[in-house]
Design a protein around this motif. Structure first.
Motif, short mmCIF file in Angstrom:
data_model
loop_
_atom_site.label_atom_id
_atom_site.label_comp_id
_atom_site.label_asym_id
_atom_site.label_seq_id
_atom_site.Cartn_x
_atom_site.Cartn_y
_atom_site.Cartn_z
N GLU A 80 -13.37 9.49 -2.52
CA GLU A 80 -13.73 8.47 -1.54
C GLU A 80 -12.96 7.19 -1.85
O GLU A 80 -12.93 6.73 -3.00
CB GLU A 80 -15.23 8.21 -1.57
CG GLU A 80 -15.72 7.75 -0.21
CD GLU A 80 -17.23 7.80 -0.10
OE1 GLU A 80 -17.82 6.71 -0.07
OE2 GLU A 80 -17.78 8.91 -0.05
N VAL A 81 -12.32 6.63 -0.83
CA VAL A 81 -11.56 5.40 -1.03
C VAL A 81 -11.92 4.42 0.08
O VAL A 81 -12.37 4.81 1.16
CB VAL A 81 -10.03 5.65 -1.01
CG1 VAL A 81 -9.59 6.42 -2.23
CG2 VAL A 81 -9.60 6.37 0.26
N GLU A 82 -11.75 3.13 -0.23
CA GLU A 82 -11.92 2.11 0.80
C GLU A 82 -10.69 1.21 0.73
O GLU A 82 -10.30 0.77 -0.35
CB GLU A 82 -13.19 1.30 0.59
CG GLU A 82 -13.48 0.40 1.80
CD GLU A 82 -14.87 -0.23 1.75
OE1 GLU A 82 -15.55 -0.21 2.78
OE2 GLU A 82 -15.25 -0.74 0.68
N HIS B 226 0.82 -1.21 0.00
CA HIS B 226 0.00 0.00 0.00
C HIS B 226 0.86 1.27 0.00
O HIS B 226 0.39 2.32 -0.42
CB HIS B 226 -0.92 0.03 1.23
CG HIS B 226 -2.02 -0.99 1.19
ND1 HIS B 226 -1.87 -2.26 1.72
CD2 HIS B 226 -3.27 -0.93 0.69
CE1 HIS B 226 -3.00 -2.93 1.55
NE2 HIS B 226 -3.86 -2.16 0.92
N GLY B 227 2.10 1.16 0.51
CA GLY B 227 2.92 2.36 0.62
C GLY B 227 2.30 3.34 1.60
O GLY B 227 1.67 2.94 2.58
N LEU B 228 2.45 4.63 1.32
CA LEU B 228 1.91 5.66 2.20
C LEU B 228 0.40 5.78 1.99
O LEU B 228 -0.07 5.94 0.87
CB LEU B 228 2.57 7.02 1.92
CG LEU B 228 1.97 8.22 2.66
CD1 LEU B 228 2.13 8.08 4.18
CD2 LEU B 228 2.61 9.52 2.17
N ILE B 229 -0.34 5.69 3.09
CA ILE B 229 -1.79 5.88 3.08
C ILE B 229 -2.09 7.15 3.85
O ILE B 229 -1.67 7.31 5.00
CB ILE B 229 -2.52 4.68 3.73
CG1 ILE B 229 -2.26 3.40 2.95
CG2 ILE B 229 -4.02 4.97 3.83
CD1 ILE B 229 -2.74 2.12 3.67
N ARG C 210 -11.84 -3.17 6.95
CA ARG C 210 -11.94 -2.24 5.83
C ARG C 210 -12.19 -0.86 6.41
O ARG C 210 -12.96 -0.71 7.36
CB ARG C 210 -13.08 -2.63 4.89
CG ARG C 210 -12.70 -3.74 3.96
CD ARG C 210 -13.76 -4.00 2.89
NE ARG C 210 -13.76 -5.42 2.64
CZ ARG C 210 -14.81 -6.22 2.82
NH1 ARG C 210 -15.98 -5.72 3.19
NH2 ARG C 210 -14.71 -7.51 2.60
N VAL C 211 -11.54 0.12 5.82
CA VAL C 211 -11.72 1.49 6.29
C VAL C 211 -12.02 2.37 5.07
O VAL C 211 -11.39 2.22 4.02
CB VAL C 211 -10.47 1.99 7.05
CG1 VAL C 211 -9.23 2.01 6.18
CG2 VAL C 211 -10.68 3.36 7.69
N LYS C 212 -13.05 3.22 5.22
CA LYS C 212 -13.32 4.14 4.12
C LYS C 212 -13.06 5.57 4.58
O LYS C 212 -13.08 5.87 5.78
CB LYS C 212 -14.73 3.96 3.58
CG LYS C 212 -15.81 4.39 4.52
CD LYS C 212 -17.16 4.46 3.83
CE LYS C 212 -18.12 5.19 4.77
NZ LYS C 212 -19.48 5.24 4.36
#
Ligand SMILES: [Zn+2]
Length: 163
Positions: free
Chosen positions: A117-119, A67-70, A107-109
């Motif tokens: 918007e991302v999940e 995922h790298g940096l979120i 899961r996080v949105k």
């Protein structure tokens, strides 16, 4: 971009509930970038805005996976599955570690830094980190939820890392 000072327990700001961010602005993007700089400098695997004294719902994470940096604004956990028990540390509580029971997968949105918007689905360490950071936004520290708290071993970085 700048490295901010990390607030340490028992600063009361760590116990307040952070406020939702109504929209993405250049200031919010700068906040997210400063949070990432501060997390990498620490070094840590996650950081929530209250940890730099800002009571806004923003978190950053990088557990070293694909995922790298979120960077997430207004994160909300929408799904939890399974259970994991493992060591956890916090950049705001140096010297202590705890065994904390967390969901194995979540899961996080929320919004990314552009306001899309991302999940995101995370397992293992990322799932643990997501739950730790969202707790920070609600004034909850790992020492509140740990089944056991103990002095941080010197070679802790291998296990989980601090956030
Ligand atoms: Zn923390």
């Amino acid at each position: 971009m700048a490295i901010r000072i990390i607030v340490k327990h028992p600063d009361p700001v760590l116990r307040d509930k952070a406020k939702p961010i109504p929209k993405i602005t250049p200031n919010i993007q700068k906040l997210l970038d400063d949070m990432a700089d501060t997390m990498y400098d620490a070094p840590g695997v996650g950081l929530a805005a209250p940890q730099i004294g800002i009571l806004k719902r923003a978190i950053v994470m990088d557990v070293g996976d694909e995922h790298g940096l979120i960077q997430l604004v207004n994160p909300e956990i929408t799904y939890r599955e399974g259970e994991q028990l493992g060591p956890e540390g916090c950049l705001s509580i140096p010297g202590l570690q705890g065994d904390v029971k967390r969901a194995q997968k979540v899961r996080v949105k929320g919004w990314d830094r552009e306001g899309n918007e991302v999940e995101i689905e995370g397992t293992d360490l990322l799932a643990r980190c997501i739950q730790h950071e969202v707790d920070h936004l609600n004034g909850v520290l790992f020492t509140d939820v740990a089944v056991k708290v103990y002095d941080e071993p010197r070679d802790d970085e291998e296990e989980g890392g601090r956030s």
